[in-house]
Design an enzyme around this catalytic site. Structure first.
Site, mmCIF file in Angstrom:
data_model
loop_
_atom_site.group_PDB
_atom_site.id
_atom_site.type_symbol
_atom_site.label_atom_id
_atom_site.label_comp_id
_atom_site.label_asym_id
_atom_site.label_seq_id
_atom_site.Cartn_x
_atom_site.Cartn_y
_atom_site.Cartn_z
ATOM 1 N N GLY A 107 115.463 32.689 0.146
ATOM 2 C CA GLY A 107 116.639 33.411 0.601
ATOM 3 C C GLY A 107 117.872 32.536 0.529
ATOM 4 O O GLY A 107 118.913 32.945 0.020
ATOM 5 N N ASP A 108 117.741 31.311 1.022
ATOM 6 C CA ASP A 108 118.874 30.382 1.000
ATOM 7 C C ASP A 108 119.310 30.109 -0.428
ATOM 8 O O ASP A 108 120.490 30.111 -0.755
ATOM 9 C CB ASP A 108 118.475 29.051 1.662
ATOM 10 C CG ASP A 108 118.170 29.240 3.140
ATOM 11 O OD1 ASP A 108 118.552 30.297 3.691
ATOM 12 O OD2 ASP A 108 117.532 28.357 3.741
ATOM 13 N N SER A 152 109.614 32.735 0.626
ATOM 14 C CA SER A 152 109.863 31.860 1.767
ATOM 15 C C SER A 152 111.330 31.881 2.167
ATOM 16 O O SER A 152 112.183 32.389 1.446
ATOM 17 C CB SER A 152 109.466 30.426 1.416
ATOM 18 O OG SER A 152 110.388 29.890 0.486
ATOM 19 N N LYS A 153 111.608 31.328 3.305
ATOM 20 C CA LYS A 153 112.970 31.233 3.807
ATOM 21 C C LYS A 153 113.864 30.538 2.780
ATOM 22 O O LYS A 153 114.989 30.935 2.551
ATOM 23 C CB LYS A 153 112.974 30.440 5.116
ATOM 24 C CG LYS A 153 114.365 30.183 5.663
ATOM 25 C CD LYS A 153 114.303 29.274 6.872
ATOM 26 C CE LYS A 153 115.683 28.994 7.447
ATOM 27 N NZ LYS A 153 116.732 28.722 6.473
ATOM 28 N N ARG A 154 113.304 29.520 2.160
ATOM 29 C CA ARG A 154 114.042 28.751 1.158
ATOM 30 C C ARG A 154 114.562 29.619 0.014
ATOM 31 O O ARG A 154 115.644 29.405 -0.513
ATOM 32 C CB ARG A 154 113.140 27.656 0.583
ATOM 33 C CG ARG A 154 113.239 26.348 1.353
ATOM 34 C CD ARG A 154 113.227 25.211 0.359
ATOM 35 N NE ARG A 154 114.091 24.083 0.581
ATOM 36 C CZ ARG A 154 115.392 24.085 0.804
ATOM 37 N NH1 ARG A 154 116.038 25.215 0.987
ATOM 38 N NH2 ARG A 154 116.073 22.973 0.869
#
Length: 512
Positions: A269-270, A265-267
């Site tokens: 990556g962060d 998920s995008k999370r």
RNA sequence: GGUCCGUUCGUCUAGGGGUUAGGACGCAUCCCUUUCACGGAUGAAACACGGGUUCGAUUCCCGUACGGACUACCA
């Protein structure tokens, strides 16, 4: 059956394209090109509430950057358009009505509250799976339970309604997935999915079947998350009478988190500090920017190569493939079944490899541009020299300039650890002698002569060159490590080298 | 919970009834070298578990465990 191969990538414009979606697009592209077919982009914008401005353009730019531009798309339509589902809105109702007429679908007037009540009732009665199906539909408000007159009256009064598919009570649905083999599901586990929403738009289920049929799609290559609804899709082809031209299905394994479990998920990556989107995305409502592979410094071919190998391999031991080679080697049979964890270290390795194979002149342009941002005008020759010195040492092109600034900026500070260990009287003797030699040297100053001169200095003061090399490096670059020192000298020029040496001798104290 | 899908080194994976289970990334060591990196070499590192079939199973079958997806008038 020898239809032209036609595949589609069908994202919804609800935000930036996830990297998993990019891989799906890539596999579609590779399959199309391998089979001399067409790669089609279709925008699935039937959910008006989730539409995000700019998302379409983002998809277009991402695919273009990666070099997997669709053969047909909203911007480059073929003759089976429209390529945006919202533009086909009037058609879907006709197809839904056709299904109603054939007895494979029906009107339903239940409100959201009634639906909730039904689910609650079922849950309370310990029904394992509360759903709108062949059993429960008999207790709901729909054209199967209501009289024809009442249905007519409700429709004419403008009451909101949906059209649901009428799933048969007892039927074994089979589908032959190209990746997973035969998948069998009993229709009793399926529910009466909504086909037409009350806003007049179709759901994904209806729209994708109608579009794939109208667009003569031969192979549906999509993510594994669609596998559970694939049997419904097969049923719809049957209800429409399109079995003969039903596309083949291939459900791709998912891209997983690098650590732990679950879908990437995008999370992630962060949290872990790497991109999960192809290019930067500016979220207009939050003002935040999601970082993209492009802006992070990844080369498109490196990303493609990396992505291709997440779930696929050619069957031999080669790992480095250009886009053309991927096309040549690609087959659906060699796609794996299990999800693949996203390992950014491997992506970096691919990027390093592609960076090293990029022509010097091309990288020199990056360096010139980056330097300009910092206020330095670099000649082509100087930029090229920097690239030659640095490109085997970095992962991203942006580091080329970042790692070479000492070539333009004389050091004002010196690495203290190196200084305390290596800065000694021997080094000062050699450097002092060297600076004087440089002052009077009149020949061609290149890496070779720079070294010869340095060797002569060491000999003159009776010091072993190897023992003071790091100090020499420290004096001229400020650091204890870096690219070939003599090449650096050649780029700097004898005057600058002498100047830096003198500055170092004045500012560094001999401690040993 | 239900349905479906999956499970080979830490990661991506090859393989397939009898193999020293192969490669790549990462990691470690060594070589090269004026440093760091590149490059080269070497090494540690895997068939989830239990039954069955078989002379033999990591490979085939069945279970179990674990993981995942789906379970909306979202795609």
């Amino acid at each position: 059956m020898s239809r032209e191969v036609r595949v589609r990538f069908a994202p919804s414009p609800t935000g930036p394209l996830h990297i998993g979606g990019v891989r799906t697009a890539l596999y579609n592209y590779l399959f199309a090109k391998k089979n001399q077919g067409r790669f089609i982009l279709r925008i699935e914008d039937t959910d008006q509430a989730r539409y995000v401005a700019g998302a379409e353009e983002y998809i277009r730019e991402s695919l273009d950057w990666l070099g997997i531009t669709p053969d047909e798309s909203p911007w480059n339509p073929g003759d089976v358009g429209p390529y945006r589902q919202s533009e086909r809105k009037p058609d879907y109702m006709q197809y839904a009505l056709d299904l109603v007429k054939k007895g494979h679908a029906y009107y339903a007037f239940d409100t959201a509250e009634e639906l909730d009540a039904m689910r609650e009732r079922l849950t309370a009665a310990r029904v394992v799976q509360p759903q709108y199906n062949s059993i429960t539909r008999t207790q709901m408000k729909n054209s199967l339970t209501l009289s024809a007159e009442e249905v007519k009256a409700r429709l004419e009064s403008g009451e909101p309604y949906v059209i649901r598919v009428k799933i048969p009570r007892k039927e074994e649905v089979r589908l032959n997935d190209l990746i997973r083999g035969w998948v069998m599901v009993h229709s009793s586990t399926l529910d009466d999915k909504v086909l037409m929403k009350s806003d007049g738009m179709p759901t994904y289920h209806l729209a994708n079947i109608v579009d794939d049929h109208l667009m003569a799609i031969t192979h549906v290559i999509r993510g594994e998350e669609w596998l559970p609804s694939a049997p419904l899709h097969v049923l719809l082809y049957k209800f429409f009478g399109w079995e003969e031209t039903m596309p083949e299905f291939a459900h791709l394994p998912l891209l997983l988190k690098p650590d732990g479990n679950g879908k990437l998920s995008k999370r992630d990556g962060d949290r872990l500090g790497f991109p999960v989107f192809p290019i930067d995305w500016n979220n207009q409502s939050t003002g935040e920017t999601a970082i993209g592979f492009r802006e992070q410094g990844y080369l498109p071919d490196a990303l493609l190569n990396f992505l291709a190998f997440l779930g696929w391999n050619p069957g031999d031991e080669r790992e480095l493939f250009t886009k053309e080679e991927l096309v040549e080697a690609f087959t659906i049979e060699r796609i794996g079944k299990a999800g693949a964890k996203f390992d950014i270290a491997k992506a970096k390795w691919y990027n390093e490899h592609y960076l090293r194979n990029t022509p010097i002149e091309e990288l020199a342009k990056f360096v010139q541009a980056d330097a300009k941002l910092d206020g330095f005008e670099l000649s082509e020759e100087k930029a090229a020299a920097i690239v030659r010195l640095t490109k085997d040492r970095v992962t991203f092109s942006a580091e080329l300039w970042k790692e070479s600034q000492f070539l333009v900026l004389a050091p004002q500070k010196f690495d203290e650890q190196v200084a305390s260990k290596k800065w000694n009287t021997d080094a000062v003797k050699v450097l002092g002698n060297y600076a004087e030699r440089l002052d009077v040297f009149t020949g061609q100053f290149d890496a070779e002569t720079a070294k010869t001169l340095l060797g002569e200095s060491a000999e003159a003061v009776e010091v072993k060159l190897g023992k003071v090399m790091q100090a020499v490096r420290l004096a001229v670059t400020g650091a204890g490590a870096g690219p070939d020192l003599m090449e650096i000298f050649a780029i700097l020029g004898q005057e600058e080298v002498a100047k830096r040496i003198r500055f170092a001798m004045e500012n560094l104290e001999v401690t040993s």
